[in-house]
Design an enzyme around this catalytic site. Structure first.
Site, mmCIF file in Angstrom:
data_model
loop_
_atom_site.group_PDB
_atom_site.id
_atom_site.type_symbol
_atom_site.label_atom_id
_atom_site.label_comp_id
_atom_site.label_asym_id
_atom_site.label_seq_id
_atom_site.Cartn_x
_atom_site.Cartn_y
_atom_site.Cartn_z
ATOM 1 C CB CYS A 10 -0.892 -0.141 0.946
ATOM 2 S SG CYS A 10 -1.883 1.368 1.612
ATOM 3 N N GLY A 11 0.636 2.095 -0.829
ATOM 4 C CA GLY A 11 1.405 3.558 -1.228
ATOM 5 C C GLY A 11 1.250 4.464 0.202
ATOM 6 C CG HIS A 12 -2.497 6.082 0.804
ATOM 7 N ND1 HIS A 12 -2.326 7.667 0.533
ATOM 8 C CD2 HIS A 12 -3.591 5.631 -0.165
ATOM 9 C CE1 HIS A 12 -3.057 7.837 -0.544
ATOM 10 N NE2 HIS A 12 -3.700 6.948 -0.817
ATOM 11 C CB CYS A 13 0.694 1.256 4.424
ATOM 12 S SG CYS A 13 -0.846 0.796 4.338
#
Length: 498
Positions: A57-60
Site C-alpha cells: 500500500c502506497g499510503h502505508c
C-alpha cells in the site's frame, strides 16, 4: 517419584510464564502485533494505537517513517502510549475481526475499548492526537523551561496565558483544546512565563516554526472564533498538497481553495511561491492557498478533474468544496501577486462565472445512431422540444457503463429512423452542465418533448426495458438499477485527492 514429577511440571510452568511475559517484538520503536500477541499487547499497555497495513500500500509506505518518528517521540517523552502495527495481509483473520476494510486503518485502544483514529499522518499530528485522547486538553507549563521545551518540540504549539484557570476565557481555551485533535495546547499561570513571552493575562499565542513564527489571538473569546484562528494560523500561508497535508487541507473550515499548479523540475516554486504570500496573507481566513506539483504522477487525476494537462503549468484554479465542487478559471493566467489578488477578489465578490468542462465537439457527433453530446451542444439537442431525447451520462472507467454500451448501441439502431426520438450519450467526467448534476454512472434521463421535463430511468438495463421507457414517455422505468458512485471507483477523483 513425586519430586521427579513436580520438577518437570515446575519447569514447564516457568517456561510457559516466560513465553507469556516475553517482550513483544519492535521495529523502529513500533510494536509488531500478531494474532498470538494481540490480547497480550492490550493487557500490557493501557493505551495503544494500532495500524493495520499492507506492505504494497502506497499510503502505508508514506506513513511508515512518520509513524516510527511518532513512536520515538512518545518513547523519548516516557509516555505510556505505544504505537503498534499489524500486517493485515498476513494477519487477515485479525484484521477482519477488527473491521478493517482499507489500508492503512488505525485504531486507538484505551484500556481494551477502541475508537477510530481521525488525526493527520505526520509524526506531530499522531503524537498530539493520542496525547489528547489520554490526557488533559492542555499541558500545564509551570516554568519558563517547561514552556520553552513545549514550544521547541512541536511544529505548532498553542499556549494560553491565564492567571485564573477557571476564568471564562480559560474555559473557552480548554474547550477548543479538547475539540482540536491535531494540535497541542499548553496553559500557564506562571508570572515568569508571562514575562518571558511579553504577554498579559488572557492572551493566546500560536507558536509555529514557519512563516511569521507566531500569531496572537485578538478576537472575541468564543469557541467558534478561537477554533477557526487555530485552524487557519496552524497552516502555512502556502501549503503544498501531498498525502500528509491532504487531510488538513480538506477537513478545515475554509472550503474555498486557490490551487496553483507548478513544476518543481522547471523551478516554478522558486519563481512564484514567494510572490503568492502577500495575497495569501490578505485572504488567509477566506481562501486556502495550495500548490500542486505537476511533476508528481499521483496528481494526474487532479489535472483530469480540472480538464488540464501538465503542459498547462504554471496555472491556477479556484474551487469551492461544496456539494457541486464549483470550479473557476481566471481570464488572465499570469501567476503574480496582483493578478492572483484580482482573481480571488472577484471570486469572493461573486463576480466569476463557474468554469464548466467541455470536450471539443466531434465533427461526426450526429452521424451514428447514438449521438455524441458535449458541454457545448447538450442544450441544443436535449432541450429540443420537438423530440424525446434519451441521454446516457457515463464515465469511461465505469464497469456498468461498459456493459451497457452494446445494448445502448442496439437502442440507437432501433430508433435511428424515428425523427421524433434521439438516443444520445455524454461523458460526464469530461463535460459539465450547470443545471444537471451527475453523481453516479450510468445515469439515464429522458427529456420529454414539449416540456423538457427530465425523467430518470431506474429499470433494468435491457433493450426491452429502455424501449418501454421511451415509448411510455418515461412512465415505465421504475425499480432499482446498479450505479457506480464517482468517488468509489479507483480511477475517479474523490474530494481528498483533489
Amino acid at each position: 517419584m513425586m519430586l521427579g514429577f513436580k520438577v518437570p511440571l515446575l519447569l514447564l510452568l516457568v517456561a510457559s510464564l516466560s513465553y507469556v511475559l516475553a517482550d513483544i517484538k519492535t521495529e523502529e520503536d513500533v510494536l509488531v502485533i500478531t494474532k498470538d500477541n494481540f490480547d497480550e499487547a492490550l493487557e500490557k499497555h493501557d493505551y495503544i494505537l494500532i495500524e493495520f497495513y499492507a506492505p504494497w500500500c502506497g499510503h502505508c509506505k508514506a506513513l511508515a517513517p512518520e509513524y516510527a518518528k511518532a513512536a520515538k517521540k512518545l518513547l523519548d517523552q516516557e509516555s505510556k502510549i505505544k504505537l503498534a502495527k499489524v500486517d493485515a495481509t498476513i494477519e487477515s483473520e485479525l484484521a477482519e475481526k477488527h473491521g478493517v476494510k482499507g489500508y492503512p486503518t488505525l485504531k486507538f485502544y484505551r484500556k481494551g475499548s477502541h475508537i477510530d483514529y481521525s488525526g493527520g499522518r505526520q509524526a506531530d499530528d499522531i503524537v498530539s492526537w493520542v496525547l489528547k485522547k489520554t490526557g488533559p486538553p492542555a499541558k500545564e507549563l509551570n516554568t519558563v523551561e517547561e514552556a520553552k521545551a513545549f514550544i521547541e518540540e512541536n511544529n505548532v504549539a498553542i499556549v494560553g496565558f491565564f492567571k485564573d484557570a477557571e476564568s471564562d476565557k480559560a474555559k473557552v481555551f480548554l474547550e477548543v483544546g479538547s475539540a482540536v485533535d491535531d494540535q497541542v495546547f499548553g496553559i500557564s499561570k506562571n508570572a515568569d512565563v508571562f514575562a518571558e513571552y511579553g504577554v498579559e493575562d488572557g492572551k493566546v499565542v500560536l507558536f509555529k516554526k514557519f512563516d511569521d513564527k507566531k500569531a496572537e489571538y485578538n478576537e472575541e473569546f468564543t469557541v467558534k472564533d478561537l477554533k477557526n484562528f487555530v485552524q487557519v494560523e496552524s497552516l502555512p500561508l502556502i501549503i503544498e498538497f501531498n498525502q500528509e497535508t491532504a487531510q488538513k487541507i480538506f477537513s478545515g473550515d475554509i472550503k474555498s481553495h486557490l490551487l496553483v499548479f507548478l513544476s518543481k523540475e522547471q523551478g516554478h516554486y522558486d519563481k512564484y511561491v514567494e510572490d503568492l504570500k502577500k495575497p495569501a496573507k490578505e485572504y488567509r481566513s477566506q481562501v486556502l492557498f495550495v500548490t500542486i506539483d505537476a511533476d508528481e504522477s499521483d496528481h494526474e487525476r487532479i489535472f483530469e478533474f480540472f480538464g488540464m494537462k501538465k503542459e498547462n503549468v504554471p496555472a491556477m484554479r479556484l474551487i469551492k468544496l461544496e456539494e457541486d465542487m464549483a470550479k473557476y478559471k481566471p481570464e488572465n493566467p499570469e501567476i503574480s501577486a496582483e493578478n492572483v489578488k484580482k482573481f480571488v477578489s472577484a471570486f469572493l465578490d461573486g463576480k466569476l462565472r463557474r468554469h464548466l468542462l467541455t470536450q471539443d465537439l466531434p465533427a461526426d457527433w450526429d452521424e451514428t445512431p447514438v449521438k455524441v453530446l458535449v458541454g457545448t451542444n447538450f442544450a441544443e439537442v436535449a432541450y429540443d422540444k420537438s423530440k424525446k431525447v434519451l441521454v446516457e451520462f457515463y464515465a469511461p472507467w465505469c464497469g456498468h457503463c461498459k456493459q451497457l454500451a452494446p445494448i445502448y448501441d442496439q437502442l440507437g439502431e432501433k430508433y435511428k429512423d424515428d425523427d421524433k426520438i434521439v438516443i444520445a450519450k455524454m461523458d460526464a467526467t469530461a463535460n459539465e452542465l450547470e443545471d444537471v448534476k451527475i453523481s453516479s454512472f450510468p445515469t439515464i434521463k429522458l427529456y420529454k418533448a414539449e416540456t423538457n421535463e427530465a425523467v430518470e430511468y431506474n429499470g433494468e438495463r435491457t433493450l426491452e426495458g429502455l424501449a418501454k421507457f421511451i415509448d411510455s414517455d418515461g412512465a415505465d422505468g421504475e425499480g432499482p438499477a446498479e450505479t457506480e458512485e464517482e468517488d468509489e471507483d479507483d480511477d475517479a477523483p474523490a474530494k481528498d485527492e483533489l
